[in-house]
Design an enzyme around this catalytic site. Structure first.
Site, PDB file in Angstrom:
ATOM      1  N   ASN A   9     119.690  23.582  24.364  1.00 42.15           N
ATOM      2  CA  ASN A   9     120.760  22.332  23.993  1.00 42.15           C
ATOM      3  C   ASN A   9     120.761  22.287  22.290  1.00 42.15           C
ATOM      4  O   ASN A   9     119.977  21.985  21.855  1.00 42.15           O
ATOM      5  CB  ASN A   9     120.614  21.228  24.470  1.00 42.15           C
ATOM      6  CG  ASN A   9     121.706  20.091  24.246  1.00 42.15           C
ATOM      7  OD1 ASN A   9     122.590  20.488  23.504  1.00 42.15           O
ATOM      8  ND2 ASN A   9     121.796  19.129  25.080  1.00 42.15           N
ATOM      9  N   ARG A  90     123.594  25.006  26.966  1.00 43.86           N
ATOM     10  CA  ARG A  90     124.641  23.878  27.026  1.00 43.86           C
ATOM     11  C   ARG A  90     125.747  24.106  26.025  1.00 43.86           C
ATOM     12  O   ARG A  90     125.471  24.127  24.670  1.00 43.86           O
ATOM     13  CB  ARG A  90     123.972  22.594  26.957  1.00 43.86           C
ATOM     14  CG  ARG A  90     124.810  21.518  27.076  1.00 43.86           C
ATOM     15  CD  ARG A  90     124.326  20.003  26.799  1.00 43.86           C
ATOM     16  NE  ARG A  90     125.320  19.238  26.887  1.00 43.86           N
ATOM     17  CZ  ARG A  90     125.489  18.154  25.909  1.00 43.86           C
ATOM     18  NH1 ARG A  90     124.657  17.911  25.009  1.00 43.86           N
ATOM     19  NH2 ARG A  90     126.492  17.428  26.140  1.00 43.86           N
ATOM     20  N   HIS A 179     130.364  15.355  30.391  1.00 47.11           N
ATOM     21  CA  HIS A 179     129.340  14.944  31.169  1.00 47.11           C
ATOM     22  C   HIS A 179     129.525  15.538  32.593  1.00 47.11           C
ATOM     23  O   HIS A 179     128.932  15.383  33.716  1.00 47.11           O
ATOM     24  CB  HIS A 179     129.369  13.259  31.494  1.00 47.11           C
ATOM     25  CG  HIS A 179     128.752  12.391  30.318  1.00 47.11           C
ATOM     26  ND1 HIS A 179     129.321  11.388  30.357  1.00 47.11           N
ATOM     27  CD2 HIS A 179     127.779  12.718  29.481  1.00 47.11           C
ATOM     28  CE1 HIS A 179     128.759  10.935  28.982  1.00 47.11           C
ATOM     29  NE2 HIS A 179     128.088  11.855  28.647  1.00 47.11           N
ATOM     30  N   ARG A 240     130.364   4.568  20.191  1.00 44.43           N
ATOM     31  CA  ARG A 240     131.822   4.852  20.303  1.00 44.43           C
ATOM     32  C   ARG A 240     132.540   3.861  20.937  1.00 44.43           C
ATOM     33  O   ARG A 240     132.171   3.324  21.905  1.00 44.43           O
ATOM     34  CB  ARG A 240     132.271   6.055  21.409  1.00 44.43           C
ATOM     35  CG  ARG A 240     131.237   7.493  20.695  1.00 44.43           C
ATOM     36  CD  ARG A 240     132.057   8.672  21.484  1.00 44.43           C
ATOM     37  NE  ARG A 240     130.984   9.948  21.162  1.00 44.43           N
ATOM     38  CZ  ARG A 240     130.255  10.521  22.133  1.00 44.43           C
ATOM     39  NH1 ARG A 240     130.189  10.126  23.280  1.00 44.43           N
ATOM     40  NH2 ARG A 240     129.472  11.536  21.830  1.00 44.43           N
ATOM     41  N   GLU A 383     120.108  17.015  33.976  1.00 42.72           N
ATOM     42  CA  GLU A 383     121.123  18.159  33.412  1.00 42.72           C
ATOM     43  C   GLU A 383     120.627  19.327  33.235  1.00 42.72           C
ATOM     44  O   GLU A 383     121.148  20.403  33.455  1.00 42.72           O
ATOM     45  CB  GLU A 383     121.883  17.652  32.213  1.00 42.72           C
ATOM     46  CG  GLU A 383     122.872  16.450  32.562  1.00 42.72           C
ATOM     47  CD  GLU A 383     123.423  15.889  31.261  1.00 42.72           C
ATOM     48  OE1 GLU A 383     122.866  14.832  30.721  1.00 42.72           O
ATOM     49  OE2 GLU A 383     124.469  16.105  30.927  1.00 42.72           O
TER      50      GLU A 383
HETATM   51  P1  ADP Z   1     122.036  10.749  26.612  1.00 48.82           P
HETATM   52  O1  ADP Z   1     123.332  10.209  26.551  1.00 48.82           O
HETATM   53  O2  ADP Z   1     121.325  10.603  25.060  1.00 48.82           O
HETATM   54  O3  ADP Z   1     121.492  11.790  27.452  1.00 48.82           O
HETATM   55  P2  ADP Z   1     120.361   8.883  27.939  1.00 48.82           P
HETATM   56  O4  ADP Z   1     121.249   9.015  29.302  1.00 48.82           O
HETATM   57  O5  ADP Z   1     118.771   9.232  27.939  1.00 48.82           O
HETATM   58  O6  ADP Z   1     121.078   9.494  26.933  1.00 48.82           O
HETATM   59  O7  ADP Z   1     120.557   7.281  27.638  1.00 48.82           O
HETATM   60  C1  ADP Z   1     120.115   6.748  26.615  1.00 48.82           C
HETATM   61  C2  ADP Z   1     120.135   5.222  26.609  1.00 48.82           C
HETATM   62  O8  ADP Z   1     119.751   4.517  27.833  1.00 48.82           O
HETATM   63  C3  ADP Z   1     119.537   4.349  25.659  1.00 48.82           C
HETATM   64  O9  ADP Z   1     120.306   4.534  24.192  1.00 48.82           O
HETATM   65  C4  ADP Z   1     119.599   3.053  26.054  1.00 48.82           C
HETATM   66  O10 ADP Z   1     120.561   2.379  25.599  1.00 48.82           O
HETATM   67  C5  ADP Z   1     119.827   3.413  27.577  1.00 48.82           C
HETATM   68  N1  ADP Z   1     118.223   2.957  28.248  1.00 48.82           N
HETATM   69  C6  ADP Z   1     117.101   3.577  28.353  1.00 48.82           C
HETATM   70  N2  ADP Z   1     116.168   3.023  29.170  1.00 48.82           N
HETATM   71  C7  ADP Z   1     116.775   1.602  29.351  1.00 48.82           C
HETATM   72  C8  ADP Z   1     116.366   0.561  29.965  1.00 48.82           C
HETATM   73  N3  ADP Z   1     115.043   0.583  30.535  1.00 48.82           N
HETATM   74  N4  ADP Z   1     117.094  -0.413  29.965  1.00 48.82           N
HETATM   75  C9  ADP Z   1     118.303  -0.389  29.627  1.00 48.82           C
HETATM   76  N5  ADP Z   1     118.844   0.507  29.046  1.00 48.82           N
HETATM   77  C10 ADP Z   1     118.067   1.811  28.875  1.00 48.82           C
END
Ligand code: ADP
Length: 398
Positions: A9, A90, A179, A240, A383
């Site tokens: 990626n 990706r 997504h 965003r 993913e």
């Molecule tokens: P990406 O979209 O970059 O793949 P992820 O799916 O890993 O990101 O999501 C990342 C986001 O998930 C973080 O920025 C945070 O806001 C949120 N997150 C991660 N762990 C928790 C948690 N325990 N509680 C609430 N939000 C969380």
């Protein structure tokens, strides 16, 4: 055929990678190279026999990939030792040209380049990764897996924007959606949890991560999704805005002296939770809201209200809804966001059981009460595994 796939990626200044064992879905090794071509280059690698974490100047993507391959050797086994069956790349935007993962040829590279205007920040970086990886690993099949592909089943009434014809025909202006790799994986897993055939399930998938989207899935196919020409449309995200009146753009250019690029940058990188709460990570937003910060509380309410609106809209799109599926960082880990997002939807048959919702269990699971008309599920996304599986399938095709 080997059961290992290298999933790459590539961003403009980073390379994320995982060596996925498709047989059991585990990651044999993986890592991240950051700040390529900048000061403070950094490599982090987790291998079966050790971990590397060091500053290392990385001039470009070619040097980055060379560092990745060297990290494998340094921590126990080269890619050749694993007998990698495919490299899965990706790719963010496939325009309307790719509805499936595709074996990469020179012609495919040209086509990805031809749609790069639609994702000027992402596709060129993805292509840089493809070029250097094909050169470095010429004997392995390379497969492109697109974030947009799963949404190519959207019907015209869902993907068409009511804008001038020349925008649509000459400039590719329509809804594409993103997504898709995650939503496809999660939809299949959700059907397993429900004990039904994917072809029989109507789902609303809420991918709530840093980026966030809602997708209506009917019988395994995406029929509407909240992201549009770019990932900016739809839900409120970390940085965003999601949906706003498009006239805001011209208004700000007129009254605030901003350029189109300024507004685009502000909407993509300085809006969402970050603009409302001063933090883009949902965990920080909660901490602030819990300590009485009214701006953070409003951010949480705006975020969950937008999710709720899309649940209602997609319930109407699908007619019959079998399950609501939460996934990604926020969706998988945040019971408060899940509860707020479905609050008041009991008359539509949608509710969560508080004890199940708060259970720390990390597996795919049901969090609605027994007998609820609509099941509410939490399904961890993967993913990388989906890209790896798709890459092996595409590589095996004649
Ligand atoms: P990406 O979209 O970059 O793949 P992820 O799916 O890993 O990101 O999501 C990342 C986001 O998930 C973080 O920025 C945070 O806001 C949120 N997150 C991660 N762990 C928790 C948690 N325990 N509680 C609430 N939000 C969380």
């Amino acid at each position: 055929m080997s059961r290992h796939v290298l999933v790459l990626n590539c961003g403009s200044s980073s390379i994320k990678y995982q060596l996925v064992d498709v047989a059991d879905g585990s990651a044999a090794s993986g890592g991240l190279i950051e700040r390529i071509g900048e000061q403070g280059g950094h490599l982090h690698h987790d291998g079966p026999d050790g971990e590397l974490d060091r500053d290392e100047a990385i001039a470009d993507h070619e040097a980055g990939l060379a560092a990745v391959l060297a990290a494998f050797v340094e921590t126990g086994a080269s890619l050749t030792d694993y007998g990698v069956g495919a490299v899965g790349h990706r790719v963010v935007h496939g325009g309307d040209r790719f509805a499936e993962p595709v074996l990469i040829t020179d012609e495919v590279v040209d086509t990805i380049e031809a749609v790069s205007d639609l994702a000027p920040l992402h596709n060129p970086a993805n292509l840089a990764g493809i070029r250097v990886a094909r050169a470095a690993l010429p004997d392995i099949a390379h497969v492109a897996v697109f974030d947009t592909a799963f949404h190519q089943t959207l019907p015209p009434h869902a993907f068409t924007y009511a804008v001038p014809e020349v925008w649509r025909t000459e400039h590719g202006v329509r809804r594409y959606g993103f997504h898709g790799t995650s939503v496809k994986y999660v939809s299949r897993k959700a059907a397993e949890v429900l004990g039904r055939d994917a072809g029989d399930c109507n789902l609303v998938v809420l991918h709530l991560g840093n980026g966030a989207s809602a997708t209506a899935v009917a019988g395994g196919c995406s029929v509407d999704t909240s992201m549009g020409l770019t990932p900016l449309e739809g839900l409120v995200m970390g940085t965003r805005s999601g949906d706003i009146d498009p006239a805001v753009v011209a208004h700000l250019i007129r009254v605030a002296g901003l350029s189109a690029e300024d507004v685009d940058d502000q909407l993509n990188r300085h809006s969402g939770l970050s603009a409302l709460a001063g933090a883009n990570d949902m965990r920080d937003v909660h901490r602030r809201a819990d300590s009485g910060d009214q701006a953070a509380l409003l951010a949480l309410e705006v975020y969950c209200y937008r999710v709720r609106k899309y649940i209602g809209a997609y319930h109407a799109v699908l007619g019959r809804l079998d399950a609501l599926v939460f996934t990604a960082g926020v969706g998988e880990n945040d019971p408060d966001v899940r509860a707020r997002s479905v609050a008041g939807l009991e008359p539509m048959g949608i509710q969560v059981d508080p004890a199940r919702n708060h259970s720390p269990n990390g597996d795919a699971r049901t969090i609605s009460p027994d007998g609820a008309a609509v099941a509410v599920l939490v399904v961890p996304t993967n993913e990388e595994l989906e890209i790896a599986q798709q890459a092996l399938i595409a590589a095996a095709q004649p």
